[in-house]
Write an enzyme that holds these catalytic residues in place. Structure first.
Site, PDB file in Angstrom:
ATOM      1  N   TYR A 145      -8.179   0.839  -3.265  1.00 53.25           N
ATOM      2  CA  TYR A 145      -7.025   1.392  -3.902  1.00 53.25           C
ATOM      3  C   TYR A 145      -6.357   0.372  -4.348  1.00 53.25           C
ATOM      4  O   TYR A 145      -6.628  -1.215  -4.223  1.00 53.25           O
ATOM      5  CB  TYR A 145      -5.941   1.956  -3.105  1.00 53.25           C
ATOM      6  CG  TYR A 145      -5.476   1.267  -1.868  1.00 53.25           C
ATOM      7  CD1 TYR A 145      -6.210   1.362  -0.728  1.00 53.25           C
ATOM      8  CD2 TYR A 145      -4.291   0.641  -1.973  1.00 53.25           C
ATOM      9  CE1 TYR A 145      -5.804   0.557   0.505  1.00 53.25           C
ATOM     10  CE2 TYR A 145      -4.104  -0.260  -0.930  1.00 53.25           C
ATOM     11  CZ  TYR A 145      -4.718  -0.251   0.372  1.00 53.25           C
ATOM     12  OH  TYR A 145      -4.310  -0.877   1.345  1.00 53.25           O
ATOM     13  N   THR A 193       1.736  -4.352   4.104  1.00 55.15           N
ATOM     14  CA  THR A 193       1.643  -4.499   5.537  1.00 55.15           C
ATOM     15  C   THR A 193       1.120  -5.946   5.875  1.00 55.15           C
ATOM     16  O   THR A 193       1.254  -6.509   6.905  1.00 55.15           O
ATOM     17  CB  THR A 193       0.504  -3.439   6.321  1.00 55.15           C
ATOM     18  OG1 THR A 193      -0.714  -3.750   5.807  1.00 55.15           O
ATOM     19  CG2 THR A 193       0.850  -2.129   6.205  1.00 55.15           C
ATOM     20  N   ASP A 194       0.379  -6.779   4.999  1.00 55.23           N
ATOM     21  CA  ASP A 194      -0.196  -7.863   5.276  1.00 55.23           C
ATOM     22  C   ASP A 194       0.767  -8.932   5.819  1.00 55.23           C
ATOM     23  O   ASP A 194       0.299  -9.623   6.729  1.00 55.23           O
ATOM     24  CB  ASP A 194      -1.004  -8.515   4.149  1.00 55.23           C
ATOM     25  CG  ASP A 194      -2.292  -7.668   3.636  1.00 55.23           C
ATOM     26  OD1 ASP A 194      -2.961  -8.160   2.783  1.00 55.23           O
ATOM     27  OD2 ASP A 194      -2.459  -6.584   4.425  1.00 55.23           O
ATOM     28  N   LYS A 236       0.477  -7.225  12.471  1.00 55.06           N
ATOM     29  CA  LYS A 236      -0.533  -6.413  12.195  1.00 55.06           C
ATOM     30  C   LYS A 236      -1.921  -6.741  13.168  1.00 55.06           C
ATOM     31  O   LYS A 236      -2.395  -8.006  12.834  1.00 55.06           O
ATOM     32  CB  LYS A 236      -0.767  -6.491  10.758  1.00 55.06           C
ATOM     33  CG  LYS A 236      -1.851  -5.606  10.135  1.00 55.06           C
ATOM     34  CD  LYS A 236      -2.019  -5.739   8.635  1.00 55.06           C
ATOM     35  CE  LYS A 236      -2.993  -5.034   7.956  1.00 55.06           C
ATOM     36  NZ  LYS A 236      -2.943  -4.869   6.322  1.00 55.06           N
ATOM     37  N   GLU A 277      -1.701 -28.094  28.271  1.00 54.97           N
ATOM     38  CA  GLU A 277      -2.813 -28.399  27.536  1.00 54.97           C
ATOM     39  C   GLU A 277      -2.603 -29.687  26.897  1.00 54.97           C
ATOM     40  O   GLU A 277      -3.703 -30.288  26.564  1.00 54.97           O
ATOM     41  CB  GLU A 277      -3.418 -27.339  26.704  1.00 54.97           C
ATOM     42  CG  GLU A 277      -3.920 -26.057  27.025  1.00 54.97           C
ATOM     43  CD  GLU A 277      -5.093 -26.464  27.805  1.00 54.97           C
ATOM     44  OE1 GLU A 277      -5.699 -25.523  28.814  1.00 54.97           O
ATOM     45  OE2 GLU A 277      -5.827 -27.408  27.423  1.00 54.97           O
ATOM     46  N   THR A 287       0.696  -1.155  -0.046  1.00 50.89           N
ATOM     47  CA  THR A 287      -0.120  -0.067  -0.100  1.00 50.89           C
ATOM     48  C   THR A 287       1.107   1.498   0.060  1.00 50.89           C
ATOM     49  O   THR A 287       0.443   2.218  -0.632  1.00 50.89           O
ATOM     50  CB  THR A 287      -1.012   0.051   1.232  1.00 50.89           C
ATOM     51  OG1 THR A 287      -1.785  -1.109   1.358  1.00 50.89           O
ATOM     52  CG2 THR A 287      -1.698   1.450   1.295  1.00 50.89           C
TER      53      THR A 287
HETATM   54  N1  DGL Z   1      -2.322  -5.984  -0.464  1.00 47.01           N
HETATM   55  C1  DGL Z   1      -1.955  -5.528   0.888  1.00 47.01           C
HETATM   56  C2  DGL Z   1      -0.319  -5.656   1.197  1.00 47.01           C
HETATM   57  O1  DGL Z   1       0.455  -5.507   0.006  1.00 47.01           O
HETATM   58  C3  DGL Z   1      -2.032  -4.096   1.154  1.00 47.01           C
HETATM   59  C4  DGL Z   1      -2.022  -3.626   2.756  1.00 47.01           C
HETATM   60  C5  DGL Z   1      -0.892  -2.802   2.927  1.00 47.01           C
HETATM   61  O2  DGL Z   1       0.176  -2.667   2.423  1.00 47.01           O
HETATM   62  O3  DGL Z   1      -1.135  -1.904   3.913  1.00 47.01           O
HETATM   63  O4  DGL Z   1       0.146  -6.182   2.302  1.00 47.01           O
END
Ligand code: DGL
Length: 356
Positions: free
Chosen positions: A54, A120-121, A193, A313, A40
Protein backbone atom coordinates in the site's frame (compact mmCIF):
# COMPACT_ATOMS: atom_id res chain seq x y z
CA UNK A 1 -55.78 25.98 15.00
CA UNK A 2 -54.36 27.68 18.07
CA UNK A 3 -54.22 24.28 19.85
CA UNK A 4 -52.24 22.72 16.99
CA UNK A 5 -49.87 25.70 16.99
CA UNK A 6 -49.36 25.25 20.72
CA UNK A 7 -48.57 21.52 20.28
CA UNK A 8 -46.12 22.37 17.53
CA UNK A 9 -44.31 24.84 19.79
CA UNK A 10 -44.28 22.28 22.61
CA UNK A 11 -42.77 19.61 20.37
CA UNK A 12 -40.27 22.11 18.94
CA UNK A 13 -39.36 23.11 22.48
CA UNK A 14 -38.87 19.45 23.43
CA UNK A 15 -36.65 18.84 20.39
CA UNK A 16 -34.63 21.94 21.08
CA UNK A 17 -34.07 21.00 24.71
CA UNK A 18 -33.16 17.45 23.68
CA UNK A 19 -30.68 18.76 21.09
CA UNK A 20 -29.19 21.21 23.55
CA UNK A 21 -28.91 18.41 26.12
CA UNK A 22 -26.98 16.32 23.56
CA UNK A 23 -24.87 19.32 22.62
CA UNK A 24 -24.22 20.07 26.30
CA UNK A 25 -23.31 16.44 26.97
CA UNK A 26 -20.90 16.46 24.00
CA UNK A 27 -19.39 19.78 25.09
CA UNK A 28 -18.80 18.30 28.55
CA UNK A 29 -16.61 15.53 27.08
CA UNK A 30 -12.82 15.95 27.18
CA UNK A 31 -11.31 17.73 24.17
CA UNK A 32 -8.67 15.62 22.41
CA UNK A 33 -6.57 17.05 19.58
CA UNK A 34 -5.36 14.56 16.95
CA UNK A 35 -2.09 15.61 15.30
CA UNK A 36 -1.63 13.62 12.09
CA UNK A 37 1.84 12.99 10.65
CA UNK A 38 1.20 10.24 8.04
CA UNK A 39 2.17 6.58 8.10
CA UNK A 40 0.14 3.46 7.41
CA UNK A 41 -2.72 4.60 9.62
CA UNK A 42 -3.21 7.16 6.86
CA UNK A 43 -2.32 4.63 4.18
CA UNK A 44 -4.32 3.23 1.27
CA UNK A 45 -3.94 0.01 -0.69
CA UNK A 46 -5.26 -0.96 -4.14
CA UNK A 47 -7.58 -3.63 -2.71
CA UNK A 48 -8.83 -5.03 0.56
CA UNK A 49 -6.46 -7.95 0.10
CA UNK A 50 -3.48 -5.57 0.23
CA UNK A 51 -2.66 -5.61 3.95
CA UNK A 52 1.07 -5.17 3.35
CA UNK A 53 1.30 -3.56 -0.10
CA UNK A 54 0.00 0.00 0.00
CA UNK A 55 1.03 3.65 0.01
CA UNK A 56 1.53 5.24 3.43
CA UNK A 57 0.64 8.86 4.25
CA UNK A 58 -2.29 9.38 1.87
CA UNK A 59 -5.48 9.92 3.95
CA UNK A 60 -5.88 13.40 5.51
CA UNK A 61 -6.74 13.76 9.20
CA UNK A 62 -10.25 15.08 8.55
CA UNK A 63 -11.06 11.91 6.57
CA UNK A 64 -9.48 9.71 9.26
CA UNK A 65 -11.69 11.29 11.93
CA UNK A 66 -14.83 11.36 9.74
CA UNK A 67 -14.37 7.63 9.18
CA UNK A 68 -14.58 6.99 12.92
CA UNK A 69 -17.80 8.63 14.25
CA UNK A 70 -17.53 6.46 17.39
CA UNK A 71 -14.85 8.88 18.59
CA UNK A 72 -17.63 11.28 19.65
CA UNK A 73 -18.65 8.67 22.28
CA UNK A 74 -15.43 9.32 24.18
CA UNK A 75 -14.34 12.88 23.40
CA UNK A 76 -14.77 16.05 21.42
CA UNK A 77 -12.10 15.51 18.77
CA UNK A 78 -10.38 18.05 16.52
CA UNK A 79 -7.64 17.30 14.00
CA UNK A 80 -4.52 18.99 12.64
CA UNK A 81 -2.35 17.76 9.76
CA UNK A 82 1.19 18.46 10.99
CA UNK A 83 2.93 16.38 8.29
CA UNK A 84 1.90 13.76 5.74
CA UNK A 85 5.00 11.54 5.58
CA UNK A 86 6.07 7.93 5.99
CA UNK A 87 7.88 7.84 9.30
CA UNK A 88 11.12 6.29 7.99
CA UNK A 89 11.61 9.76 6.51
CA UNK A 90 11.24 11.63 9.82
CA UNK A 91 14.04 14.13 10.46
CA UNK A 92 15.23 15.92 13.61
CA UNK A 93 13.39 19.00 12.32
CA UNK A 94 10.15 16.97 12.16
CA UNK A 95 10.72 15.88 15.78
CA UNK A 96 11.31 19.47 16.93
CA UNK A 97 8.29 20.85 15.02
CA UNK A 98 5.98 18.15 16.33
CA UNK A 99 7.21 18.46 19.94
CA UNK A 100 6.76 22.25 19.85
CA UNK A 101 3.15 21.85 18.65
CA UNK A 102 2.42 19.23 21.31
CA UNK A 103 3.94 21.46 23.98
CA UNK A 104 1.90 24.49 22.86
CA UNK A 105 -1.36 22.50 22.77
CA UNK A 106 -0.66 20.94 26.19
CA UNK A 107 -0.60 24.45 27.66
CA UNK A 108 -4.08 25.27 26.33
CA UNK A 109 -6.82 25.11 28.95
CA UNK A 110 -9.31 23.81 26.37
CA UNK A 111 -7.14 20.78 25.45
CA UNK A 112 -7.42 17.70 27.70
CA UNK A 113 -5.34 15.23 25.74
CA UNK A 114 -3.31 14.85 22.56
CA UNK A 115 -3.06 11.97 20.08
CA UNK A 116 -0.37 11.76 17.42
CA UNK A 117 -1.02 9.47 14.45
CA UNK A 118 2.32 8.31 13.10
CA UNK A 119 4.02 5.73 10.90
CA UNK A 120 5.10 2.69 12.89
CA UNK A 121 8.67 2.54 11.57
CA UNK A 122 10.02 5.32 13.83
CA UNK A 123 7.00 5.74 16.12
CA UNK A 124 9.07 4.48 19.07
CA UNK A 125 11.67 7.23 18.54
CA UNK A 126 9.11 10.04 18.37
CA UNK A 127 7.25 8.72 21.42
CA UNK A 128 10.48 8.61 23.44
CA UNK A 129 11.53 12.07 22.28
CA UNK A 130 8.19 13.57 23.37
CA UNK A 131 8.47 11.65 26.65
CA UNK A 132 11.79 13.42 27.32
CA UNK A 133 10.98 17.00 26.36
CA UNK A 134 7.25 17.83 26.66
CA UNK A 135 6.37 19.25 30.08
CA UNK A 136 2.78 18.27 30.85
CA UNK A 137 0.78 15.75 32.85
CA UNK A 138 -1.94 15.64 30.21
CA UNK A 139 -2.15 12.33 28.31
CA UNK A 140 -0.13 12.26 25.10
CA UNK A 141 -0.74 9.10 23.05
CA UNK A 142 1.12 8.10 19.89
CA UNK A 143 -0.66 5.63 17.63
CA UNK A 144 -0.17 3.93 14.28
CA UNK A 145 -1.34 0.88 12.43
CA UNK A 146 0.26 -2.08 10.72
CA UNK A 147 -2.40 -2.31 7.98
CA UNK A 148 -3.94 0.51 5.91
CA UNK A 149 -7.59 1.36 6.49
CA UNK A 150 -8.44 -0.12 3.08
CA UNK A 151 -7.31 -3.64 4.11
CA UNK A 152 -9.30 -6.56 5.50
CA UNK A 153 -9.06 -6.55 9.32
CA UNK A 154 -7.42 -3.16 9.32
CA UNK A 155 -6.14 -2.28 12.82
CA UNK A 156 -5.99 1.53 12.51
CA UNK A 157 -9.58 2.35 13.47
CA UNK A 158 -9.53 0.49 16.79
CA UNK A 159 -5.98 1.68 17.54
CA UNK A 160 -7.13 5.29 16.99
CA UNK A 161 -10.29 4.77 19.04
CA UNK A 162 -8.16 3.35 21.86
CA UNK A 163 -5.69 6.24 21.60
CA UNK A 164 -8.45 8.87 21.86
CA UNK A 165 -10.08 6.94 24.73
CA UNK A 166 -6.80 6.93 26.65
CA UNK A 167 -6.03 10.56 25.80
CA UNK A 168 -9.48 11.52 27.16
CA UNK A 169 -8.89 9.65 30.43
CA UNK A 170 -7.84 11.38 33.64
CA UNK A 171 -6.27 8.10 34.84
CA UNK A 172 -3.79 8.36 31.94
CA UNK A 173 -2.40 11.62 33.30
CA UNK A 174 1.16 11.75 34.56
CA UNK A 175 2.16 8.40 33.03
CA UNK A 176 4.48 9.87 30.42
CA UNK A 177 3.95 9.58 26.69
CA UNK A 178 1.93 6.48 25.85
CA UNK A 179 1.52 4.27 22.77
CA UNK A 180 -1.71 2.36 22.11
CA UNK A 181 -1.39 -0.52 19.66
CA UNK A 182 -3.19 -3.85 19.53
CA UNK A 183 -5.31 -3.20 22.69
CA UNK A 184 -2.20 -2.53 24.80
CA UNK A 185 -1.07 0.73 26.47
CA UNK A 186 2.71 0.90 26.22
CA UNK A 187 5.23 3.33 27.67
CA UNK A 188 6.66 5.57 24.96
CA UNK A 189 10.08 4.98 26.54
CA UNK A 190 10.01 1.18 26.60
CA UNK A 191 8.09 0.23 23.48
CA UNK A 192 9.66 -0.82 20.17
CA UNK A 193 8.39 -2.23 16.90
CA UNK A 194 9.52 -5.87 17.13
CA UNK A 195 7.70 -7.53 14.20
CA UNK A 196 7.48 -5.92 10.77
CA UNK A 197 4.33 -7.53 9.31
CA UNK A 198 1.97 -8.42 12.17
CA UNK A 199 -0.57 -6.26 14.03
CA UNK A 200 0.92 -7.44 17.32
CA UNK A 201 4.10 -5.56 16.44
CA UNK A 202 4.79 -3.30 19.43
CA UNK A 203 6.37 -4.76 22.53
CA UNK A 204 8.34 -3.65 25.57
CA UNK A 205 10.68 -6.09 27.28
CA UNK A 206 9.27 -4.79 30.59
CA UNK A 207 5.65 -5.35 29.46
CA UNK A 208 2.82 -2.94 28.72
CA UNK A 209 1.59 -0.44 31.31
CA UNK A 210 -1.95 -1.69 30.76
CA UNK A 211 -4.72 -2.44 28.29
CA UNK A 212 -7.59 -0.48 26.81
CA UNK A 213 -10.72 -2.49 26.04
CA UNK A 214 -13.94 -0.92 24.68
CA UNK A 215 -12.69 2.52 25.66
CA UNK A 216 -11.80 1.59 29.25
CA UNK A 217 -8.26 1.58 30.62
CA UNK A 218 -6.89 -1.24 32.80
CA UNK A 219 -3.56 -0.27 34.41
CA UNK A 220 -1.02 -2.78 35.81
CA UNK A 221 2.18 -0.73 36.31
CA UNK A 222 3.68 2.75 36.14
CA UNK A 223 6.83 4.00 34.34
CA UNK A 224 9.99 3.86 36.49
CA UNK A 225 12.15 6.41 34.64
CA UNK A 226 11.95 10.24 34.54
CA UNK A 227 9.63 11.75 31.95
CA UNK A 228 7.59 14.85 30.93
CA UNK A 229 7.19 17.16 33.94
CA UNK A 230 9.97 15.32 35.83
CA UNK A 231 12.43 15.76 32.96
CA UNK A 232 15.30 18.28 33.12
CA UNK A 233 14.90 18.72 29.33
CA UNK A 234 12.26 21.01 27.83
CA UNK A 235 11.40 21.43 24.15
CA UNK A 236 10.68 25.11 24.84
CA UNK A 237 14.44 25.51 25.53
CA UNK A 238 15.80 23.31 22.70
CA UNK A 239 16.62 25.07 19.42
CA UNK A 240 18.40 22.19 17.65
CA UNK A 241 19.63 18.65 18.17
CA UNK A 242 23.29 17.56 17.93
CA UNK A 243 24.44 14.99 15.37
CA UNK A 244 24.35 11.49 16.88
CA UNK A 245 24.62 8.38 14.72
CA UNK A 246 24.64 4.61 15.14
CA UNK A 247 27.16 2.02 14.00
CA UNK A 248 26.02 -1.62 13.87
CA UNK A 249 28.48 -4.34 14.88
CA UNK A 250 28.81 -7.86 13.39
CA UNK A 251 31.46 -10.54 12.78
CA UNK A 252 34.54 -9.38 10.81
CA UNK A 253 33.82 -5.84 12.07
CA UNK A 254 35.80 -2.96 10.53
CA UNK A 255 36.21 0.74 11.38
CA UNK A 256 35.07 2.35 8.12
CA UNK A 257 31.76 3.59 9.52
CA UNK A 258 33.26 4.63 12.86
CA UNK A 259 35.91 6.74 11.14
CA UNK A 260 33.42 8.18 8.64
CA UNK A 261 31.08 9.31 11.43
CA UNK A 262 34.06 10.86 13.21
CA UNK A 263 34.94 12.84 10.08
CA UNK A 264 31.25 13.80 9.67
CA UNK A 265 31.35 15.54 13.04
CA UNK A 266 29.16 13.38 15.27
CA UNK A 267 28.90 14.57 18.88
CA UNK A 268 28.15 11.03 20.05
CA UNK A 269 28.31 7.62 18.42
CA UNK A 270 26.01 4.78 19.48
CA UNK A 271 27.83 1.47 19.04
CA UNK A 272 25.22 -1.31 18.61
CA UNK A 273 27.50 -4.07 19.83
CA UNK A 274 27.13 -7.83 19.71
CA UNK A 275 26.06 -9.64 22.87
CA UNK A 276 26.20 -7.37 25.91
CA UNK A 277 27.37 -4.41 23.84
CA UNK A 278 30.72 -6.03 22.97
CA UNK A 279 33.23 -4.14 20.82
CA UNK A 280 35.51 -6.05 18.43
CA UNK A 281 39.20 -5.74 19.37
CA UNK A 282 39.94 -4.22 15.96
CA UNK A 283 37.33 -1.49 16.58
CA UNK A 284 38.44 -0.39 20.07
CA UNK A 285 41.28 1.92 18.90
CA UNK A 286 38.96 3.75 16.50
CA UNK A 287 36.38 4.33 19.26
CA UNK A 288 39.08 5.43 21.69
CA UNK A 289 40.34 7.88 19.05
CA UNK A 290 36.81 9.29 18.69
CA UNK A 291 36.62 9.72 22.47
CA UNK A 292 39.94 11.52 22.42
CA UNK A 293 38.43 13.96 19.88
CA UNK A 294 35.65 14.72 22.38
CA UNK A 295 33.03 12.47 20.82
CA UNK A 296 30.91 10.59 23.38
CA UNK A 297 31.01 6.81 22.82
CA UNK A 298 27.85 5.02 23.96
CA UNK A 299 27.75 1.24 24.10
CA UNK A 300 24.33 -0.19 23.20
CA UNK A 301 23.59 -3.71 21.95
CA UNK A 302 22.20 -5.16 18.74
CA UNK A 303 20.58 -7.80 20.98
CA UNK A 304 17.08 -6.35 21.52
CA UNK A 305 16.45 -7.26 25.17
CA UNK A 306 18.38 -7.15 28.44
CA UNK A 307 20.67 -4.23 29.29
CA UNK A 308 24.33 -3.36 28.74
CA UNK A 309 26.42 -3.75 31.92
CA UNK A 310 28.98 -1.05 32.59
CA UNK A 311 32.61 -2.28 32.80
CA UNK A 312 31.57 -5.84 31.84
CA UNK A 313 32.45 -6.42 28.16
CA UNK A 314 34.62 -3.28 28.05
CA UNK A 315 36.53 -1.16 30.66
CA UNK A 316 34.14 1.76 30.32
CA UNK A 317 35.66 3.65 33.26
CA UNK A 318 39.13 3.40 31.70
CA UNK A 319 37.95 4.33 28.19
CA UNK A 320 35.53 7.02 29.51
CA UNK A 321 32.65 5.43 27.59
CA UNK A 322 28.93 5.42 28.46
CA UNK A 323 26.54 2.44 28.45
CA UNK A 324 23.00 2.75 27.04
CA UNK A 325 21.46 0.66 29.86
CA UNK A 326 18.33 -1.11 28.46
CA UNK A 327 17.79 1.30 25.55
CA UNK A 328 17.89 -0.10 22.03
CA UNK A 329 20.31 1.75 19.73
CA UNK A 330 17.61 3.89 18.08
CA UNK A 331 16.29 4.95 21.51
CA UNK A 332 19.81 5.56 22.83
CA UNK A 333 20.34 7.95 19.91
CA UNK A 334 17.23 9.94 20.88
CA UNK A 335 18.33 10.22 24.50
CA UNK A 336 21.92 11.08 23.55
CA UNK A 337 20.74 13.94 21.30
CA UNK A 338 18.51 15.37 24.04
CA UNK A 339 21.11 14.78 26.80
CA UNK A 340 23.86 16.55 24.85
CA UNK A 341 21.81 19.75 24.84
CA UNK A 342 22.75 19.91 28.57
CA UNK A 343 25.20 17.17 29.68
CA UNK A 344 28.52 18.60 30.78
CA UNK A 345 30.66 15.44 30.57
CA UNK A 346 30.49 11.63 30.21
CA UNK A 347 29.77 11.23 33.94
CA UNK A 348 26.69 13.46 33.59
CA UNK A 349 25.74 11.68 30.38
CA UNK A 350 25.91 8.29 32.13
CA UNK A 351 23.68 9.64 34.93
CA UNK A 352 21.13 10.66 32.34
CA UNK A 353 21.18 7.18 30.80
CA UNK A 354 20.52 5.67 34.24
CA UNK A 355 17.64 8.10 34.98
CA UNK A 356 15.79 8.34 31.66
N1 DGL B 1 6.31 3.57 5.83
C1 DGL B 1 6.02 3.07 7.16
C2 DGL B 1 5.89 4.24 8.14
O1 DGL B 1 5.32 5.28 7.77
C3 DGL B 1 4.73 2.31 7.18
C4 DGL B 1 4.62 1.51 8.41
C5 DGL B 1 3.42 1.90 9.25
O2 DGL B 1 3.09 3.09 9.41
O3 DGL B 1 2.84 0.93 9.78
O4 DGL B 1 6.35 4.10 9.28
Amino acid sequence: MKMRHGVKNWVAGLLLSALSAVALAQAAKPHVVVLATGGTIAGAGASAANSATYSAAKVPVDKLLAGLPELSNVAQVSGEQVFQIASESFTNDNLLTLARRVSALSKQGDVDGIVITHGTDTLEETAYFLNLVVHTDKPIVVVGSMRPGTALSADGALNLYDAVSVAASKDAMGKGVLVTMNDEIQSGRDVSKTINIKTEAFKSQWGPLGMVVEGRNYWFRNPAKRHTNASEFNIDEIQSLPKVDIVYAYGNMNTTAIEAYGQAGVKALIHAGTGNGSVAAQAVPALKALRAQGVQVIRAARVPDGFVLRNAEQPDDQYDWVVAHDLRPQKARILAMVALTKARDSKDLQRIFWEY
